[in-house]
Design a protein around this motif. Sequence first.
Motif, PDB file in Angstrom:
ATOM      1  N   LYS A  20       0.837  -1.205   0.000  1.00 56.01           N
ATOM      2  CA  LYS A  20       0.000   0.000   0.000  1.00 56.01           C
ATOM      3  C   LYS A  20       0.870   1.253   0.000  1.00 56.01           C
ATOM      4  CE  LYS A  20      -0.988   0.206   5.020  1.00 56.01           C
ATOM      5  NZ  LYS A  20      -0.510   1.506   5.468  1.00 56.01           N
ATOM      6  N   SER A  21       2.068   1.170   0.581  1.00 59.43           N
ATOM      7  CA  SER A  21       2.969   2.331   0.548  1.00 59.43           C
ATOM      8  C   SER A  21       3.367   2.653  -0.889  1.00 59.43           C
ATOM      9  CB  SER A  21       4.235   2.049   1.375  1.00 59.43           C
ATOM     10  OG  SER A  21       3.931   2.030   2.750  1.00 59.43           O
ATOM     11  N   LEU A  91      -1.050   7.679   5.739  1.00 60.23           N
ATOM     12  CA  LEU A  91      -0.261   8.125   4.591  1.00 60.23           C
ATOM     13  C   LEU A  91      -1.116   8.985   3.660  1.00 60.23           C
ATOM     14  CD1 LEU A  91       2.297   8.230   2.900  1.00 60.23           C
ATOM     15  CD2 LEU A  91       1.529   6.170   1.730  1.00 60.23           C
ATOM     16  N   ARG A  94      -1.655  12.505   5.110  1.00 57.44           N
ATOM     17  CA  ARG A  94      -0.441  13.315   5.243  1.00 57.44           C
ATOM     18  C   ARG A  94       0.220  13.582   3.901  1.00 57.44           C
ATOM     19  NH1 ARG A  94       1.024   9.901  10.603  1.00 57.44           N
ATOM     20  NH2 ARG A  94      -0.051  11.225  12.093  1.00 57.44           N
ATOM     21  N   LEU A 160       7.843  12.743  14.392  1.00 59.97           N
ATOM     22  CA  LEU A 160       6.556  12.056  14.596  1.00 59.97           C
ATOM     23  C   LEU A 160       6.279  11.094  13.452  1.00 59.97           C
ATOM     24  CD1 LEU A 160       3.848  11.884  16.247  1.00 59.97           C
ATOM     25  CD2 LEU A 160       2.940  13.475  14.544  1.00 59.97           C
ATOM     26  N   SER A 161       6.497  11.575  12.234  1.00 63.85           N
ATOM     27  CA  SER A 161       6.174  10.764  11.057  1.00 63.85           C
ATOM     28  C   SER A 161       6.906  11.294   9.834  1.00 63.85           C
ATOM     29  CB  SER A 161       4.665  10.845  10.815  1.00 63.85           C
ATOM     30  OG  SER A 161       4.346  10.231   9.587  1.00 63.85           O
ATOM     31  N   SER A 162       7.320  10.387   8.978  1.00 62.47           N
ATOM     32  CA  SER A 162       7.947  10.780   7.705  1.00 62.47           C
ATOM     33  C   SER A 162       6.886  11.150   6.663  1.00 62.47           C
ATOM     34  CB  SER A 162       8.780   9.617   7.166  1.00 62.47           C
ATOM     35  OG  SER A 162       7.919   8.535   6.818  1.00 62.47           O
ATOM     36  N   GLN A 163       5.628  10.815   6.957  1.00 55.78           N
ATOM     37  CA  GLN A 163       4.582  10.941   5.935  1.00 55.78           C
ATOM     38  C   GLN A 163       4.331  12.399   5.527  1.00 55.78           C
ATOM     39  OE1 GLN A 163       1.547   8.820   8.109  1.00 55.78           O
ATOM     40  NE2 GLN A 163       2.048   6.869   7.137  1.00 55.78           N
ATOM     41  N   SER A 189      11.778   6.918  10.327  1.00 59.03           N
ATOM     42  CA  SER A 189      11.207   6.150   9.204  1.00 59.03           C
ATOM     43  C   SER A 189      11.853   6.558   7.873  1.00 59.03           C
ATOM     44  CB  SER A 189       9.679   6.327   9.137  1.00 59.03           C
ATOM     45  OG  SER A 189       9.043   5.600  10.146  1.00 59.03           O
ATOM     46  N   TYR A 192      11.237   5.208   4.222  1.00 63.31           N
ATOM     47  CA  TYR A 192       9.994   5.591   3.533  1.00 63.31           C
ATOM     48  C   TYR A 192      10.230   6.807   2.635  1.00 63.31           C
ATOM     49  CZ  TYR A 192       7.300   2.225   6.229  1.00 63.31           C
ATOM     50  OH  TYR A 192       6.807   1.064   6.753  1.00 63.31           O
ATOM     51  N   PRO A 306       8.864   0.990  12.004  1.00 63.05           N
ATOM     52  CA  PRO A 306       7.986   0.715  13.159  1.00 63.05           C
ATOM     53  C   PRO A 306       6.905  -0.324  12.880  1.00 63.05           C
ATOM     54  CG  PRO A 306       7.468   2.857  12.165  1.00 63.05           C
ATOM     55  CD  PRO A 306       8.744   2.389  11.535  1.00 63.05           C
ATOM     56  N   ASP A 307       6.512  -0.475  11.610  1.00 63.00           N
ATOM     57  CA  ASP A 307       5.436  -1.441  11.309  1.00 63.00           C
ATOM     58  C   ASP A 307       5.889  -2.884  11.528  1.00 63.00           C
ATOM     59  OD1 ASP A 307       4.126   0.837  10.635  1.00 63.00           O
ATOM     60  OD2 ASP A 307       3.847   0.368   8.512  1.00 63.00           O
ATOM     61  N   LYS A 334      -0.063   5.154  15.947  1.00 66.07           N
ATOM     62  CA  LYS A 334      -0.465   4.333  14.792  1.00 66.07           C
ATOM     63  C   LYS A 334      -1.964   4.046  14.932  1.00 66.07           C
ATOM     64  CE  LYS A 334       3.733   4.166  13.171  1.00 66.07           C
ATOM     65  NZ  LYS A 334       4.092   5.011  12.025  1.00 66.07           N
ATOM     66  N   ARG A 380      -2.434  -4.596  11.972  1.00 65.85           N
ATOM     67  CA  ARG A 380      -1.188  -5.329  12.251  1.00 65.85           C
ATOM     68  C   ARG A 380      -1.281  -6.126  13.559  1.00 65.85           C
ATOM     69  NH1 ARG A 380       1.534  -3.893   7.916  1.00 65.85           N
ATOM     70  NH2 ARG A 380       1.323  -1.742   7.231  1.00 65.85           N
TER      71      ARG A 380
HETATM   72  O1  LIG Z   1       5.052   6.360   4.161  1.00 67.53           O
HETATM   73  C1  LIG Z   1       4.518   5.287   4.415  1.00 67.53           C
HETATM   74  O2  LIG Z   1       4.061   4.545   3.524  1.00 67.53           O
HETATM   75  C2  LIG Z   1       4.448   4.855   5.833  1.00 67.53           C
HETATM   76  C3  LIG Z   1       5.315   5.388   6.760  1.00 67.53           C
HETATM   77  C4  LIG Z   1       5.393   4.917   8.161  1.00 67.53           C
HETATM   78  O3  LIG Z   1       4.830   5.904   8.984  1.00 67.53           O
HETATM   79  P1  LIG Z   1       5.722   6.953   9.819  1.00 67.53           P
HETATM   80  O4  LIG Z   1       6.552   7.729   8.883  1.00 67.53           O
HETATM   81  O5  LIG Z   1       4.682   7.793  10.486  1.00 67.53           O
HETATM   82  O6  LIG Z   1       6.541   6.157  10.790  1.00 67.53           O
HETATM   83  C5  LIG Z   1       4.633   3.614   8.376  1.00 67.53           C
HETATM   84  O7  LIG Z   1       4.447   3.382   9.750  1.00 67.53           O
HETATM   85  C6  LIG Z   1       3.292   3.642   7.663  1.00 67.53           C
HETATM   86  O8  LIG Z   1       2.605   2.438   7.872  1.00 67.53           O
HETATM   87  C7  LIG Z   1       3.468   3.802   6.177  1.00 67.53           C
END
Ligand SMILES: O=C(O)C1=C[C@@H](OP(=O)(O)O)[C@@H](O)[C@H](O)C1
Length: 431
Positions: A20-21, A91, A94, A160-163, A189, A192, A306-307, A334, A380
């Motif tokens: 899905k990413s 994702l 964001r 917090l998140s790479s998204q 992350s 990603y 983290p997943d 999450k 998960r």
């Molecule tokens: O960019 C992505 O596809 C994702 C980034 C990760 O999140 P974080 O960047 O918030 O850790 C991951 O946990 C999420 O399931 C999918």
Amino acid sequence: MKVTIQPGDLTGIIQSPASKSSMQRACAAALVAKGISEIINPGHSNDDKAARDIVSRLGARLEDQPDGSLQITSEGVKPVAPFIDCGESGLSIRMFTPIVALSKEEVTIKGSGSLVTRPMDFFDEILPHLGVKVKSNQGKLPLVIQGPLKPADVTVDGSLSSQFLTGLLLAYAAADASDVAIKVTNLKSRPYIDLTLDVMKRFGLKTPENRNYEEFYFKAGNVYDETKMQRYTVEGDWSGGAFLLVAGAIAGPITVRGLDIASTQADKAIVQALMSANAGIAIDAKEIKLHPADLNAFEFDATDCPDLFPPLVALASYCKGETKIKGVSRLAHKESDRGLTLQDEFGKMGVEIHLEGDLMRVIGGKGVKGAEVSSRHDHRIAMACAVAALKAVGETTIEHAEAVNKSYPDFYSDLKQLGGVVSLNHQFNFS
Ligand SMILES: O=C(O)C1=C[C@@H](OP(=O)(O)O)[C@@H](O)[C@H](O)C1
Ligand SMILES: C=C(OP(=O)(O)O)C(=O)O
């Protein structure tokens, strides 16, 4: 929906699901790259469906082809609806929010389930610096956005998140940013972001110079060719595939196909964990073979992947000794607070988990007992419990088992295909 799993062995060959990413990024890239894109091996999870729906609401035309591929035709971001719905996808919200902001139309950004409580303060903080009006519900959904976004030098917090950074990179590329930089502090992350840059490149989008993940610099020039048809193959999913690999290490022998060891996906790191645990694993270019072995406790840093925590916990439950996994603080936001959820649900299965700051300790190899557990609406967690159930003593029932639809709708049927004894009990609502 409840799912019951009887302990037993698995055997056979299975194809990993679509990532899905990779799929969601492909939808976003096809929208902003303009022209015609052909997406091969498109995913069908709920998060993928959300991304498909979003790009069509943003003006793209989507056509499923007889050969199973997906054609996306786009003239850029031209909203044809007053809102987009991101479902439960972190994702999607964001990544697509800065992309929505490329348009001057006011668009409401909605979501559901756990997404409603996940933090989105980033947009209140950053988007106004880029000329975008933002209204949010105190840093939560729904958001109301009005652009157009004008790329400028910004500094973002990546802890917090790479998204959020993924979304900005795509939006800057689409806006043809020139001589501007996105500075990033404390990026987590990280792989990603490699995946984002890889997809951008494959779609012919303008890509920034990556200055050690601390600055992404968009130079003048280097514009993409709109007339070129893009063909992109959605990668096999290392995140969902990790559950299959662990299942094979516990209850195999099985063979998993469709996972590319050269992928930039963060979760291919499951291979290192399996090796550290002394799992029976053999990898070649086409497939990964797993068979049960005497598993030992291992140490692993999951801060940037983290997943992997849920499949790692399922693995560690069968590893003799104390497994130490770093990166628990990445799990708080999450689909559930995953550190605590894993501790509670695996506790019901007799597996002791200790949370000490950023460290998780799993006391494994003492036997797993079948139990009534809940996914807590987290895909998960459902998959981790199902995998742990394969060699438990007694059956395991998973409540809210349908959570797997978020990323891996065929998960239970794939387990069945491998000989897993899985039964689905639908709860009917007669009202
Ligand atoms: O960019 C992505 O596809 C994702 C980034 C990760 O999140 P974080 O960047 O918030 O850790 C991951 O946990 C999420 O399931 C999918
Ligand atoms: C956290 C996840 O996804 P997202 O953040 O995209 O909702 C996940 O798939 O485990």
